[in-house]
Design a protein around this motif. Structure first.
Motif, short mmCIF file in Angstrom:
data_model
loop_
_atom_site.label_atom_id
_atom_site.label_comp_id
_atom_site.label_asym_id
_atom_site.label_seq_id
_atom_site.Cartn_x
_atom_site.Cartn_y
_atom_site.Cartn_z
N LYS A 28 -11.10 6.26 -6.68
CA LYS A 28 -9.83 6.23 -5.94
C LYS A 28 -9.46 7.59 -5.58
O LYS A 28 -9.67 8.60 -6.27
CB LYS A 28 -8.89 5.71 -7.40
N THR A 30 -6.67 10.37 -4.48
CA THR A 30 -5.28 10.94 -4.45
C THR A 30 -5.27 12.29 -3.75
O THR A 30 -4.07 12.83 -3.55
CB THR A 30 -4.96 10.96 -5.89
N LYS A 75 -9.82 -0.55 3.43
CA LYS A 75 -9.20 -1.40 2.63
C LYS A 75 -10.34 -2.47 1.96
O LYS A 75 -10.25 -2.71 0.90
CB LYS A 75 -8.27 -2.60 3.69
N ALA A 93 -0.14 1.83 8.01
CA ALA A 93 0.23 1.72 6.41
C ALA A 93 1.59 0.91 6.40
O ALA A 93 1.55 0.55 5.31
CB ALA A 93 0.32 3.03 5.94
N ASP A 97 -0.65 -3.86 3.66
CA ASP A 97 -0.58 -3.43 2.41
C ASP A 97 -1.78 -3.08 1.74
O ASP A 97 -2.89 -2.96 2.32
CB ASP A 97 -0.27 -4.58 1.32
N GLY A 98 -1.78 -1.94 0.79
CA GLY A 98 -2.94 -1.22 -0.02
C GLY A 98 -3.50 0.00 0.75
O GLY A 98 -4.62 0.39 0.17
N LEU A 99 -2.86 0.30 1.57
CA LEU A 99 -3.52 1.55 2.25
C LEU A 99 -2.47 2.63 2.26
O LEU A 99 -1.06 2.30 2.78
CB LEU A 99 -3.78 1.53 4.08
N VAL A 100 -2.53 4.03 2.03
CA VAL A 100 -1.76 5.22 1.95
C VAL A 100 -2.39 6.32 2.48
O VAL A 100 -3.47 6.29 2.82
CB VAL A 100 -1.25 5.34 0.55
N SER A 150 8.28 0.29 6.45
CA SER A 150 7.34 -0.84 6.30
C SER A 150 7.78 -1.84 7.66
O SER A 150 8.77 -1.91 8.25
CB SER A 150 7.71 -1.73 5.10
N MET A 257 -6.32 8.49 5.51
CA MET A 257 -5.91 7.15 5.08
C MET A 257 -6.93 6.66 4.09
O MET A 257 -8.07 6.43 4.18
CB MET A 257 -5.42 6.08 6.04
N ALA A 259 -7.27 3.92 0.22
CA ALA A 259 -6.78 2.91 -0.54
C ALA A 259 -6.06 2.99 -1.61
O ALA A 259 -6.28 4.13 -2.18
CB ALA A 259 -8.19 1.72 -0.83
N GLN A 260 -5.02 2.29 -1.84
CA GLN A 260 -4.01 2.70 -2.55
C GLN A 260 -4.65 2.39 -4.18
O GLN A 260 -5.40 1.33 -4.11
CB GLN A 260 -2.81 1.82 -2.51
#
Length: 260
Positions: A28, A30, A75, A93, A97-100, A150, A257, A259-260
């Motif tokens: 993950k 960050t 993703k 994004a 959904d699920g991408l930051v 969004s 970018m 995955a969240q």
């Protein structure tokens, strides 16, 4: 499957486990530094990989035909991150959904319109329009319209112009949503197109949009096929040797970018 021998079946199941497990065991992410040595998805034919290497020299790469293909690779866990222009990643994004997007940028760049070197009056007209948009609040409305938190961008507003003073030709590449893209009706729309329409209206001209490959934009401008170009174009010293840029209208750059 029922006809496979037990040993073959074990190999097949083990292979599936490796493939599926590999997609789900990505770290993950960050912070940008976590991407050191990791796999980046980048669109083929761009310089995103070189820009990533300037920040993370041990990065590895996977190449995809489109930015969206790269986003889907992130993703589904096939890549650790997607590197591309921040405003285009922001657009993805908002819809997937699920991408930051990581806060720390890989590079910081400014975007502008470009005109021929000898066309200072048009540059000044573009700069006047940009100044007016900042003063009257229209620029903020445009950002909300084309960069929603969004969902998809809002429809293009109507911008009337008499066209008494002729035609203003804009060269663009409609693969840079939300700056320039084709909507559901087949029209080329976007932040750059709206801005160009406002420039044309201020000059009393009718805007003509000429859609082309991104790599053809500067040659088309220099040869006189169009009067100005815009398509999420970053202002660089190399390009400034060939064309005259407007004042910057957006600060972005290459972002990552994940995955969240």
């Amino acid at each position: 499957m029922n006809n496979l021998r037990p040993s073959v079946l074990v190999i097949v199941l083990f292979s599936l486990f490796i493939v599926l497990g590999g997609c789900s065991q990505r770290e993950k992410i960050t912070a940008l530094q976590q991407l050191s040595g990791k796999e980046f998805a980048v669109p083929t034919g761009t310089v995103a990989d070189k820009l990533v290497l300037s920040k993370l020299p041990d990065a590895r790469f996977q190449y995809y035909n489109t930015v969206m293909d790269g986003a889907l690779a992130v993703k589904t866990g096939k890549a650790d991150a997607l590197a591309y222009d921040e405003p285009i990643l922001k657009n993805i994004a908002a819809k997937v959904d699920g991408l930051v997007i990581l806060k720390e940028m890989i590079t910081v760049d400014q975007y502008g319109f470009a005109v021929r070197k000898d066309d200072a009056p048009l540059k000044q007209a573009i700069d006047r329009t940009l100044g007016q948009l900042k003063t009257d609040g229209t620029g903020t409305e445009m950002l909300r319209r084309w960069f929603p938190v969004s969902g998809s961008p809002a429809p293009m507003p109507e911008i009337a112009s008499s066209g008494d003073n002729g035609i203003l030709r804009l060269g663009t590449s409609s693969v840079t949503e939300p700056f320039s893209f084709v909507d559901g009706s087949g029209m080329v729309v976007g932040y750059d197109i709206e801005l160009a329409r406002r420039v044309a209206a201020g000059l009393g001209q009718k805007l003509e949009v000429v859609n082309m490959d991104f790599g053809a934009l500067i040659p088309a401008l220099m040869s006189g096929k169009v009067d100005m170009i815009a398509a999420c174009i970053t202002i660089t010293e190399e390009r400034s040797e060939k064309v005259l840029f407007s004042e910057p209208y957006y600060t972005g750059g290459i972002a990552a970018m994940v995955a969240q």
